[in-house]
Write a protein that holds these residues in place. Structure first.
Motif, PDB file in Angstrom:
ATOM      1  N   LYS A   1       0.830  -1.191   0.000  1.00 61.22           N
ATOM      2  CA  LYS A   1       0.000   0.000   0.000  1.00 61.22           C
ATOM      3  C   LYS A   1       0.870   1.248   0.000  1.00 61.22           C
ATOM      4  CE  LYS A   1      -3.602  -2.256   2.739  1.00 61.22           C
ATOM      5  NZ  LYS A   1      -4.372  -2.221   3.987  1.00 61.22           N
ATOM      6  N   PRO A   2       0.496   2.274  -0.752  1.00 61.72           N
ATOM      7  CA  PRO A   2       1.320   3.490  -0.777  1.00 61.72           C
ATOM      8  C   PRO A   2       1.388   4.172   0.580  1.00 61.72           C
ATOM      9  CG  PRO A   2      -0.776   3.845  -1.902  1.00 61.72           C
ATOM     10  CD  PRO A   2      -0.663   2.361  -1.649  1.00 61.72           C
ATOM     11  N   GLU A   3       0.396   3.907   1.456  1.00 62.05           N
ATOM     12  CA  GLU A   3       0.408   4.551   2.763  1.00 62.05           C
ATOM     13  C   GLU A   3       1.069   3.693   3.837  1.00 62.05           C
ATOM     14  OE1 GLU A   3      -3.679   2.512   2.476  1.00 62.05           O
ATOM     15  OE2 GLU A   3      -2.271   3.544   1.158  1.00 62.05           O
ATOM     16  N   SER A   4       1.553   2.510   3.468  1.00 63.35           N
ATOM     17  CA  SER A   4       2.169   1.643   4.470  1.00 63.35           C
ATOM     18  C   SER A   4       3.549   2.175   4.862  1.00 63.35           C
ATOM     19  CB  SER A   4       2.267   0.214   3.949  1.00 63.35           C
ATOM     20  OG  SER A   4       2.971   0.172   2.741  1.00 63.35           O
ATOM     21  N   VAL A   5       4.005   1.740   6.023  1.00 60.68           N
ATOM     22  CA  VAL A   5       5.218   2.282   6.627  1.00 60.68           C
ATOM     23  C   VAL A   5       6.213   1.150   6.849  1.00 60.68           C
ATOM     24  CG1 VAL A   5       6.135   3.495   8.637  1.00 60.68           C
ATOM     25  CG2 VAL A   5       3.880   4.098   7.760  1.00 60.68           C
ATOM     26  N   VAL A   6       7.477   1.425   6.560  1.00 60.24           N
ATOM     27  CA  VAL A   6       8.536   0.427   6.712  1.00 60.24           C
ATOM     28  C   VAL A   6       9.419   0.786   7.894  1.00 60.24           C
ATOM     29  CG1 VAL A   6      10.496  -0.702   5.569  1.00 60.24           C
ATOM     30  CG2 VAL A   6       8.527   0.036   4.216  1.00 60.24           C
TER      31      VAL A   6
ATOM     32  N   TYR B   1       2.574  -6.069  12.330  1.00 61.21           N
ATOM     33  CA  TYR B   1       1.413  -5.624  11.561  1.00 61.21           C
ATOM     34  C   TYR B   1       1.825  -4.757  10.375  1.00 61.21           C
ATOM     35  CZ  TYR B   1      -1.740  -7.268  15.282  1.00 61.21           C
ATOM     36  OH  TYR B   1      -2.434  -8.026  16.185  1.00 61.21           O
ATOM     37  N   LEU B   2       2.774  -3.873  10.590  1.00 60.23           N
ATOM     38  CA  LEU B   2       3.229  -3.016   9.492  1.00 60.23           C
ATOM     39  C   LEU B   2       3.966  -3.838   8.434  1.00 60.23           C
ATOM     40  CD1 LEU B   2       4.454   0.095  11.499  1.00 60.23           C
ATOM     41  CD2 LEU B   2       2.430  -0.039  10.047  1.00 60.23           C
ATOM     42  N   ALA B   3       4.739  -4.825   8.881  1.00 59.04           N
ATOM     43  CA  ALA B   3       5.476  -5.663   7.927  1.00 59.04           C
ATOM     44  C   ALA B   3       4.514  -6.462   7.054  1.00 59.04           C
ATOM     45  CB  ALA B   3       6.419  -6.606   8.672  1.00 59.04           C
ATOM     46  N   MET B   4       3.374  -6.849   7.598  1.00 59.03           N
ATOM     47  CA  MET B   4       2.390  -7.619   6.830  1.00 59.03           C
ATOM     48  C   MET B   4       1.784  -6.804   5.691  1.00 59.03           C
ATOM     49  SD  MET B   4       0.437  -9.667   9.903  1.00 59.03           S
ATOM     50  CE  MET B   4      -0.930 -10.194   8.851  1.00 59.03           C
ATOM     51  N   GLN B   5       1.901  -5.475   5.787  1.00 56.78           N
ATOM     52  CA  GLN B   5       1.355  -4.623   4.722  1.00 56.78           C
ATOM     53  C   GLN B   5       2.300  -4.542   3.532  1.00 56.78           C
ATOM     54  OE1 GLN B   5       0.544  -0.864   6.595  1.00 56.78           O
ATOM     55  NE2 GLN B   5      -0.944  -1.733   8.015  1.00 56.78           N
TER      56      GLN B   5
ATOM     57  N   VAL C   1       0.879   8.607   7.994  1.00 55.88           N
ATOM     58  CA  VAL C   1       0.594   8.874   9.395  1.00 55.88           C
ATOM     59  C   VAL C   1      -0.723   8.221   9.809  1.00 55.88           C
ATOM     60  CG1 VAL C   1      -0.037  10.689  11.056  1.00 55.88           C
ATOM     61  CG2 VAL C   1       1.947  10.993   9.570  1.00 55.88           C
ATOM     62  N   MET C   2      -1.750   8.358   8.959  1.00 57.23           N
ATOM     63  CA  MET C   2      -3.048   7.766   9.283  1.00 57.23           C
ATOM     64  C   MET C   2      -2.939   6.254   9.385  1.00 57.23           C
ATOM     65  SD  MET C   2      -5.317  10.050   9.843  1.00 57.23           S
ATOM     66  CE  MET C   2      -6.735   8.957   9.828  1.00 57.23           C
ATOM     67  N   ASN C   3      -2.282   5.636   8.423  1.00 61.32           N
ATOM     68  CA  ASN C   3      -2.143   4.185   8.442  1.00 61.32           C
ATOM     69  C   ASN C   3      -1.341   3.732   9.670  1.00 61.32           C
ATOM     70  OD1 ASN C   3      -2.259   1.440   7.157  1.00 61.32           O
ATOM     71  ND2 ASN C   3      -0.061   1.739   7.137  1.00 61.32           N
ATOM     72  N   PHE C   4      -0.259   4.449   9.944  1.00 62.93           N
ATOM     73  CA  PHE C   4       0.593   4.087  11.083  1.00 62.93           C
ATOM     74  C   PHE C   4      -0.172   4.196  12.398  1.00 62.93           C
ATOM     75  CE2 PHE C   4       3.290   5.457  14.604  1.00 62.93           C
ATOM     76  CZ  PHE C   4       4.210   4.432  14.658  1.00 62.93           C
ATOM     77  N   THR C   5      -0.866   5.309  12.614  1.00 63.54           N
ATOM     78  CA  THR C   5      -1.542   5.514  13.895  1.00 63.54           C
ATOM     79  C   THR C   5      -2.697   4.532  14.089  1.00 63.54           C
ATOM     80  OG1 THR C   5      -2.826   7.311  12.848  1.00 63.54           O
ATOM     81  CG2 THR C   5      -0.900   7.937  14.155  1.00 63.54           C
ATOM     82  N   LEU C   6      -3.425   4.232  13.025  1.00 58.32           N
ATOM     83  CA  LEU C   6      -4.514   3.257  13.139  1.00 58.32           C
ATOM     84  C   LEU C   6      -3.956   1.858  13.406  1.00 58.32           C
ATOM     85  CD1 LEU C   6      -6.907   4.462  10.279  1.00 58.32           C
ATOM     86  CD2 LEU C   6      -7.120   4.850  12.744  1.00 58.32           C
ATOM     87  N   THR C   7      -2.831   1.548  12.786  1.00 58.61           N
ATOM     88  CA  THR C   7      -2.189   0.252  13.027  1.00 58.61           C
ATOM     89  C   THR C   7      -1.653   0.184  14.453  1.00 58.61           C
ATOM     90  OG1 THR C   7      -1.552   0.157  10.682  1.00 58.61           O
ATOM     91  CG2 THR C   7      -0.455  -1.373  12.173  1.00 58.61           C
ATOM     92  N   LEU C   8      -1.100   1.293  14.942  1.00 53.02           N
ATOM     93  CA  LEU C   8      -0.618   1.355  16.321  1.00 53.02           C
ATOM     94  C   LEU C   8      -1.760   1.104  17.298  1.00 53.02           C
ATOM     95  CD1 LEU C   8       1.322   2.006  18.622  1.00 53.02           C
ATOM     96  CD2 LEU C   8       0.960   4.448  18.157  1.00 53.02           C
ATOM     97  N   ARG C   9      -2.893   1.737  17.057  1.00 59.10           N
ATOM     98  CA  ARG C   9      -4.047   1.543  17.943  1.00 59.10           C
ATOM     99  C   ARG C   9      -4.477   0.067  17.932  1.00 59.10           C
ATOM    100  NH1 ARG C   9      -8.250   5.216  16.137  1.00 59.10           N
ATOM    101  NH2 ARG C   9      -7.533   6.750  17.666  1.00 59.10           N
TER     102      ARG C   9
END
Length: 547
Positions: free
Chosen positions: A50-55, A472-476, A426-434
């Motif tokens: 996803k373009p909004e995913s974080v590494v 969770y982020l790695a799975m994206q 940021v949105m993807n990261f914070t929602l994944t963090l929650r």
């Protein structure tokens, strides 16, 4: 046939079992596997990365934000999760950090507070750790030069405070106090908090108003004091921003699909009538129809309902299903949200968000936990004992601040595509963090207030969430795009023996007009002559198909 490695963690047991019951051969386009690399098969058709995913280690530039650090246990926990959850993914160098510990305020003669307020007004997004407003005893214990006032009051004035939004936090599958969300708007200015007072004896007290326009002054209140010992208190309630509070409150209630109520003590305090009147006026003009369409007024008789503050205290205990919102004056809002916090388990399970407005009209939002610095756990920590602080409220504040900072950055740079990309990240990261934090509670790996004596320590909980967040982020992210699966042509089967010349002649026979295609009429004629056409069931009439 190329091999396909299935990511088992992406499939439920039911999905795998269903696949086993109805096996299907899946072929992979050879063009995708000229040199074999194990690929992952996806249930969805979304792009793999996803373009909004974080590494991990991506070092994304975090949008500008004010970070106000406090002290004691909440400061310690905040520093832990910033280091373990945020800095591995984001470059936070654009954050402006201000130390509002008592020691720092004393050393700077409170200049640090004024600088923090100015930065917050300029940037518009603020995360605040809990701070201490020192008592007379703490002034002595800390060796301070004086008793510094609450920084919150300076912030509310400096950021043109409208409301303090305090809402219940919910973790799906975990029973707390309220089953559904409760929202609260607490008028952020006025009331007892900014009161002038003095201790006086017998005499006469005059409260006189001097108009700014130079017109004649007049006495607001006159009273004779006959007791030898009196405490005189004078305060006011600014009402200019109640209309803005109303819009914020009603829109939030609509978005959350909850029923709104307005709380005052106007039956006794007649001067509170203006608060209710303004709220009702805004509701009737701009929101009533929308609430009616959503069916959100059925529980309150079809109209916006006023509650006397005494009644509100009782309803907060009774309405444990939640699904409602309340708006009140500053002091009432403070007391009632404390009650909500207790019904909903603790102050750590509600948010606290100050909303103000900058001179250019943008919303200033300051996010903090609704609880204090947790002194008892801090003393245990200093004594070398294990602690188990639940950082839920702190993390919700960080999530809100990061999201608002990203939104403001886009608003201020509408032509900069990179800002939009960062906002999505940021949105993807914070929602994944929650989600990572909530799941850690669900799996029984929470802090001891939630999981009992076997619960995690402060440090272990933060480390566990960091581990889960990284997973969770790695799975994206995937090594390569999902394979394009399709059924291959049967002519490549080894046991297939077909006379292609004969097939070509048959095609030409039924391609009446020689255009290299067989239309419906030609196809129908071919099926009839080959005796392959389906037979009409008894009692049914044939009709021309819609082609």
């Amino acid at each position: 046939m190329a091999l396909i490695r299935l990511a088992a963690s992406r499939f439920s047991k039911r999905t795998v079992a269903a696949a086993a019951e109805t096996p299907k051969r899946i072929w992979l386009d050879k063009s995708l596997t000229s040199s074999f690399t194990p690929l992952r098969c996806y249930l969805s058709t979304e792009a793999s990365s996803k373009p909004e995913s974080v590494v991990l280690g991506e070092n994304i530039p975090a949008p500008p934000m004010v970070y106000i650090s406090g002290e004691e246990m909440t400061h310690y926990a905040s520093q832990l999760f910033v280091e373990q959850w945020i800095k591995p993914y984001f470059d936070t160098s654009a954050w402006e950090v201000f130390d509002l510990s008592c020691k720092s305020r004393d050393e700077t003669d409170d200049k640090v507070l004024h600088d923090a307020v100015a930065a917050g007004a300029r940037i518009g997004a603020i995360f605040k750790e809990p701070t201490i407003t020192p008592s007379a005893l703490q002034v002595k214990e800390m060796g301070l030069s004086k008793a510094f006032g609450s920084p919150n009051g300076a912030m509310r004035r400096g950021w043109n405070g409208i409301t303090i939004s305090r809402d219940t936090i919910h973790i799906k599958g975990v029973e707390l106090g309220y089953k559904n969300q409760v929202l609260f708007e607490r008028h952020a200015v006025g009331g007892e908090y900014g009161a002038g007072w003095d201790q006086v004896g017998e005499g006469t007290l005059l409260t006189t108003y001097l108009p700014k326009d130079g017109s004649a002054p007049f006495v607001v209140d006159k009273r004779d004091l006959t007791d030898e010992n009196n405490v005189v208190v004078v305060y006011h309630n600014p009402y200019d921003n109640v209309r803005e509070l109303a819009h914020l409150f009603f829109q939030r209630c609509l978005d959350a699909k909850v029923t709104p109520y307005v709380v005052t003590k106007k039956t006794v305090f007649k001067w509170q009538e203006g608060f209710w009147a303004t709220m009702k006026e805004v509701f009737d003009a701009d929101y009533k129809k929308a609430f009616e369409m959503e069916g959100l007024l059925e529980r309150c008789g079809g109209d916006l309902t006023h509650l006397i503050s005494d009644a509100a205290t009782m309803q907060l205990i009774r309405w444990t299903d939640g699904g409602f919102g309340m708006a009140a004056h500053n002091y009432d809002g403070d007391m009632l949200t404390d009650q909500i916090a207790q019904v909903h388990r603790s102050p750590g399970f509600i948010t606290s968000n100050l909303v103000g407005k900058s001179e250019d009209g943008n919303l200033i939002k300051e996010f903090e936990a609704s609880h204090g610095t947790v002194s008892d756990l801090w003393h245990d920590h200093l004594a070398g004992k294990e602690t188990s602080l639940n950082p839920l409220g702190l993390v919700e504040a960080m999530i809100g601040a990061m999201q608002h900072a990203a939104a403001l950055d886009v608003e201020r740079n509408p032509e900069d595509v990179s800002k939009v990309v960062v906002q999505k990240k940021v949105m993807n990261f914070t929602l994944t963090l929650r989600e990572a934090m909530h799941n850690t509670f669900r799996y029984g790996q929470g802090t001891r207030d939630m999981s009992g004596p076997s619960g995690f320590t402060t440090e272990d909980f933060i480390s566990k969430v960091a581990w889960r967040l990284q997973r969770y982020l790695a799975m994206q992210h995937e090594e390569s795009p999902p394979p394009q699966l399709h059924e291959p042509s049967r002519k490549y089967r080894r046991n297939l023996n077909v006379d292609t010349e004969a097939i070509n002649k048959m095609f030409q026979k039924y391609d009446k007009n020689g255009d290299g295609k067989i239309d419906y009429e030609e196809f129908e004629s071919m099926m009839i002559k080959l005796n392959l056409a389906p037979k009409l069931e008894k009692g049914k009439k044939s009709h021309n198909p819609d082609v």
